[in-house]
Write an enzyme that holds these catalytic residues in place. Structure first.
Site, PDB file in Angstrom:
ATOM      1  N   ASP A 148      33.843  52.161  37.722  1.00  0.00           N
ATOM      2  CA  ASP A 148      33.592  52.357  39.151  1.00  0.00           C
ATOM      3  C   ASP A 148      32.827  53.640  39.469  1.00  0.00           C
ATOM      4  OD1 ASP A 148      34.769  49.985  40.096  1.00  0.00           O
ATOM      5  OD2 ASP A 148      36.770  50.843  39.908  1.00  0.00           O
ATOM      6  N   ASP A 206      32.705  42.438  39.191  1.00  0.00           N
ATOM      7  CA  ASP A 206      32.339  43.579  40.050  1.00  0.00           C
ATOM      8  C   ASP A 206      31.435  44.575  39.319  1.00  0.00           C
ATOM      9  OD1 ASP A 206      34.932  42.420  40.185  1.00  0.00           O
ATOM     10  OD2 ASP A 206      35.599  43.879  41.659  1.00  0.00           O
TER      11      ASP A 206
HETATM   12  N1  GLY Z   1      35.862  46.302  42.794  1.00  0.00           N
HETATM   13  C1  GLY Z   1      37.124  45.986  43.319  1.00  0.00           C
HETATM   14  C2  GLY Z   1      37.083  45.050  44.449  1.00  0.00           C
HETATM   15  O1  GLY Z   1      36.088  44.422  44.735  1.00  0.00           O
HETATM   16  O2  GLY Z   1      38.116  44.926  45.108  1.00  0.00           O
END
Ligand code: GLY
Length: 429
Positions: A148, A206
């Site tokens: 992230d 993601d």
């Molecule tokens: N990347 C985590 C979400 O989309 O909740």
């Protein structure tokens, strides 16, 4: 589509001229002006409210009812035990939820929202706020503990470099990209997403969103290694994350030899369901990959996911339920964040292909829905967030039917992209 763009620019120029010369408000874009003005006021009030506390607004705390969760997940309450489920403090429900720290995966979005609001309007105060909240994230450049860091630093420092370049900002981006690359395993061909949980080497859909940082840093440094890692990750994901209908698994975990350990979900209804935001991350990520590589396999994937989204949506306003396989019932929450990510992606996709009108029209429909009273907050409400009705992680009891900072981020980005394609600027609205 290219002809369509030229036509739009011509129309926009004429509209801009006529609205300047007559000083009449441009009624066709009244919704857009209201959307931007509301966003700016919400952000300005939030900045004033937070003051100099080192806090980054994330969402509003919500509670949940176990029977409701089990109905949504179609699971038996007697056997439903998820150890990661969040347990909100009763008194906190309804109050603003802040990022747990600068290392929270959503920490870059609030500074990013200020950068986009500044880009849209040119208001200097927004830029000052953007700089201040971006600076809070500076230590993240040394962090390697999650994929992230791409979201966190590209949405804050990436926009900072685009709109107010400085050497220290560039250096923070390059260092973060190096740290993200350190999570790449060449045998597996992927960047590792998480360091927690039951998986050997988890990669979530993601993660496609973190590739834009690598593309950007390749451009900044003229070093193709970042881009090569990003494209290899996208190739591996293309091979393993997608089903025959082009929907994606949320989590694919790998064994050390690169074989697949398991395919499952963490935030969707069940392992085989189509989690709404996951599909949005996919179409956005493969659109970026096509922009950077011109590899038609990536373009085809983006188009196939777009078709899946447009075909499987069950609501009239096109804002998806939180999972495309969730029960189609009035109590099922929607996910405005999936809609805003999709809108932004489809506007970009529309500019990359000849037959882009269908994507642009769908994105416009999403933006008009999000800008309606049903989703756009009234000024002074919604704890300062712009949009209502997103769903973060329903199976984990977190952020259900609530505003979330990344819904606002991709909404503002989509508005900026919309205005660029239409050749509009704020003053002409
Ligand atoms: N990347 C985590 C979400 O989309 O909740």
């Amino acid at each position: 589509m290219k002809r369509f763009l030229l036509f739009c620019c011509a129309v926009a120029t004429l509209q801009g001229f006529s609205s300047c010369s007559s000083s009449q408000p441009n009624t066709e874009y009244g919704w857009l002006k209201n959307a931007i003005d509301t966003s700016v006021q919400q952000l300005e009030e939030t900045v004033a409210d937070v003051g100099d506390s080192v806090l980054l607004p994330r969402s509003i705390w919500t509670g949940y009812d176990m029977d409701f969760l089990c109905r949504q997940l179609q699971r038996d309450p007697a056997t439903f035990k998820d150890s990661l489920r969040i347990k909100p403090v009763k008194d906190a429900i309804g109050t603003r939820r802040y990022c747990s720290s600068i290392y929270d995966w959503t920490s870059g979005f609030f500074p990013g929202n200020l950068w986009y609001a500044y880009q849209l309007t040119g208001i200097e105060g927004l830029k000052n706020g953007a700089v201040k909240f971006t600076n809070y994230l500076y230590p993240v450049k040394d962090y390697k503990g999650t994929h992230d860091i791409g979201f966190m630093m590209n949405c804050s420092y990436g926009n900072a470099y685009r709109l107010a370049p400085a050497d220290s900002v560039r250096q923070a981006l390059v260092q973060t990209a190096d740290n993200l690359c350190s999570r790449f395993d060449p045998t597996i061909g992927s960047i590792r997403s998480w360091d927690f949980g039951k998986w050997n080497f988890p990669v979530i859909i993601d993660n496609m969103m973190n590739l834009d940082l690598l593309f950007y840093v390749s451009h900044l440094t003229n070093d193709s290694k970042y881009k090569e890692i990003a494209l290899k990750h996208a190739e591996t994901t293309l091979k393993n994350h997608f089903r025959t209908d082009h929907s994606s698994y949320h989590v694919v975990s790998y064994n050390n030899d690169g074989s697949v350990e398991m395919k499952c979900t963490h935030q969707g209804k069940n392992d085989d369901s189509s989690w709404a935001r996951g599909q949005a991350w996919g179409v956005y990520g493969y659109t970026s990959c096509y922009r950077e590589s011109k590899d038609t396999a990536f373009l085809q994937q983006a188009k196939d996911i777009a078709t899946l989204i447009m075909t499987r949506v069950k609501t009239e306003d096109a804002i998806p339920l939180w999972d495309y396989d969730a029960p189609d019932s009035p109590e099922t929450p929607r996910d405005a964040s999936a809609a805003s990510v999709t809108a932004s992606a489809l506007i970009e996709l529309s500019t990359l292909v000849e037959d882009g009108q269908v994507y642009f029209d769908y994105a416009e429909k999403l933006l008009k829905s999000l800008s309606s009273d049903a989703y756009l907050a009234k000024v002074g409400t919604n704890q300062g967030f712009i949009l209502m009705h997103s769903t973060g992680s329903l199976p984990n009891g977190s952020e259900i039917d609530t505003p979330i900072n990344y819904a606002d981020y991709y909404y503002l980005e989509a508005l900026a992209r919309y205005m660029q394609v239409k050749g509009l600027d704020y003053k002409s609205l």
